[in-house]
Write a protein that holds these residues in place. Structure first.
Motif, PDB file in Angstrom:
ATOM      1  N   TYR A  36      89.248 -31.451  -1.780  1.00  0.00           N
ATOM      2  CA  TYR A  36      87.939 -30.846  -2.070  1.00  0.00           C
ATOM      3  C   TYR A  36      87.617 -30.942  -3.553  1.00  0.00           C
ATOM      4  O   TYR A  36      88.384 -30.517  -4.406  1.00  0.00           O
ATOM      5  CB  TYR A  36      87.912 -29.389  -1.617  1.00  0.00           C
ATOM      6  N   ASP A  65      85.929 -25.811  12.152  1.00  0.00           N
ATOM      7  CA  ASP A  65      85.137 -25.399  10.992  1.00  0.00           C
ATOM      8  C   ASP A  65      85.985 -24.588  10.018  1.00  0.00           C
ATOM      9  O   ASP A  65      85.877 -24.748   8.803  1.00  0.00           O
ATOM     10  CB  ASP A  65      83.914 -24.572  11.413  1.00  0.00           C
ATOM     11  N   CYS A  66      86.830 -23.719  10.545  1.00  0.00           N
ATOM     12  CA  CYS A  66      87.728 -22.921   9.688  1.00  0.00           C
ATOM     13  C   CYS A  66      88.721 -23.826   8.973  1.00  0.00           C
ATOM     14  O   CYS A  66      88.978 -23.660   7.774  1.00  0.00           O
ATOM     15  CB  CYS A  66      88.473 -21.881  10.506  1.00  0.00           C
ATOM     16  N   ASN A  68      88.301 -26.704   8.046  1.00  0.00           N
ATOM     17  CA  ASN A  68      87.586 -27.430   7.007  1.00  0.00           C
ATOM     18  C   ASN A  68      87.189 -26.521   5.842  1.00  0.00           C
ATOM     19  O   ASN A  68      87.282 -26.926   4.685  1.00  0.00           O
ATOM     20  CB  ASN A  68      86.342 -28.098   7.604  1.00  0.00           C
ATOM     21  N   GLU A  69      86.747 -25.308   6.115  1.00  0.00           N
ATOM     22  CA  GLU A  69      86.182 -24.444   5.078  1.00  0.00           C
ATOM     23  C   GLU A  69      87.197 -23.532   4.385  1.00  0.00           C
ATOM     24  O   GLU A  69      87.056 -23.249   3.198  1.00  0.00           O
ATOM     25  CB  GLU A  69      85.045 -23.590   5.658  1.00  0.00           C
ATOM     26  N   LYS A  72      88.940 -25.001   1.297  1.00  0.00           N
ATOM     27  CA  LYS A  72      87.946 -25.182   0.237  1.00  0.00           C
ATOM     28  C   LYS A  72      87.653 -23.854  -0.455  1.00  0.00           C
ATOM     29  O   LYS A  72      87.560 -23.791  -1.680  1.00  0.00           O
ATOM     30  CB  LYS A  72      86.648 -25.759   0.816  1.00  0.00           C
ATOM     31  N   LEU A  73      87.504 -22.788   0.330  1.00  0.00           N
ATOM     32  CA  LEU A  73      87.223 -21.485  -0.266  1.00  0.00           C
ATOM     33  C   LEU A  73      88.396 -21.020  -1.127  1.00  0.00           C
ATOM     34  O   LEU A  73      88.197 -20.528  -2.238  1.00  0.00           O
ATOM     35  CB  LEU A  73      86.901 -20.441   0.796  1.00  0.00           C
ATOM     36  N   THR A 130      79.407 -22.773   8.582  1.00  0.00           N
ATOM     37  CA  THR A 130      79.441 -23.751   7.496  1.00  0.00           C
ATOM     38  C   THR A 130      78.399 -23.370   6.447  1.00  0.00           C
ATOM     39  O   THR A 130      77.378 -22.772   6.780  1.00  0.00           O
ATOM     40  CB  THR A 130      79.126 -25.177   8.013  1.00  0.00           C
ATOM     41  N   PRO A 131      78.649 -23.729   5.201  1.00  0.00           N
ATOM     42  CA  PRO A 131      77.619 -23.466   4.187  1.00  0.00           C
ATOM     43  C   PRO A 131      76.402 -24.352   4.421  1.00  0.00           C
ATOM     44  O   PRO A 131      76.500 -25.397   5.060  1.00  0.00           O
ATOM     45  CB  PRO A 131      78.307 -23.833   2.872  1.00  0.00           C
ATOM     46  N   ASN A 134      76.730 -26.221  -0.109  1.00  0.00           N
ATOM     47  CA  ASN A 134      78.192 -26.262  -0.222  1.00  0.00           C
ATOM     48  C   ASN A 134      78.636 -24.851  -0.558  1.00  0.00           C
ATOM     49  O   ASN A 134      77.811 -23.974  -0.830  1.00  0.00           O
ATOM     50  CB  ASN A 134      78.668 -27.318  -1.243  1.00  0.00           C
ATOM     51  N   LEU A 135      79.928 -24.603  -0.503  1.00  0.00           N
ATOM     52  CA  LEU A 135      80.416 -23.240  -0.726  1.00  0.00           C
ATOM     53  C   LEU A 135      79.966 -22.676  -2.064  1.00  0.00           C
ATOM     54  O   LEU A 135      79.501 -21.544  -2.142  1.00  0.00           O
ATOM     55  CB  LEU A 135      81.943 -23.196  -0.633  1.00  0.00           C
TER      56      LEU A 135
END
Length: 154
Positions: A36, A65-66, A68-69, A72-73, A130-131, A134-135
């Motif tokens: 990321y 989705d989790c 993936n996100e 990143k978070l 999802t954002p 982006n986050l």
């Protein structure tokens, strides 16, 4: 002997960064975390105000989705110097429930759901699934008080 920081497949409840590293580092967590690329200009703006908020993240370790996100978070929060004591991550089953009932009265219909709370524990807003951009940009809109409507908000 099983590592106590490893989570079983059907685990629900509080889950930590160390649990992700120990359980999913080779499958999805570390590869996504490393890959990321953070928008540094937005990150700089976030860093100034992010510690004014606590974050509750409702996730499913089984959810694409989790997968993936979440990494990143975590990367974003680490680079922002966020006090990780302010983050509570709760793993849910496929019915969006935990054995402990952490999700009760939280309106969790999709995962991940990332809820931002002010110092009084009042929900400011949330990112759902999802954002939108982006986050970094979505979080900045939330904590700066800009109008933000999450995906799939019921």
């Amino acid at each position: 002997m099983e590592n106590k920081n490893t989570v079983p497949e059907d685990y629900t409840g509080i889950i930590t960064y160390q649990n992700f590293i120990n359980s999913y580092t080779e499958t999805w967590f570390s590869p996504t975390y490393k890959a990321y690329t953070i928008d540094k200009n937005t990150l700089e703006q976030l860093t100034k105000h992010l510690d004014n908020y606590t974050i509750e993240m409702y996730i499913g370790t089984w959810c694409p989705d989790c997968q993936n996100e979440i990494p990143k978070l975590y990367k974003l929060l680490h680079l922002a110097g966020y006090n990780m004591q302010g983050l509570k991550t709760i793993a849910l089953d496929k019915n969006k429930e935990s054995k402990q009932g952490y999700e009760k009265n939280k309106n969790i219909n999709f995962v991940p759901t990332i809820i931002f709370l002010d110092k009084n524990r009042k929900e400011i807003n949330r990112i759902v699934e999802t954002p939108k951009e982006n986050l970094e940009k979505d979080i900045l809109k939330i904590i700066s008080g800009e109008k933000y409507t999450p995906n799939n908000k019921l």
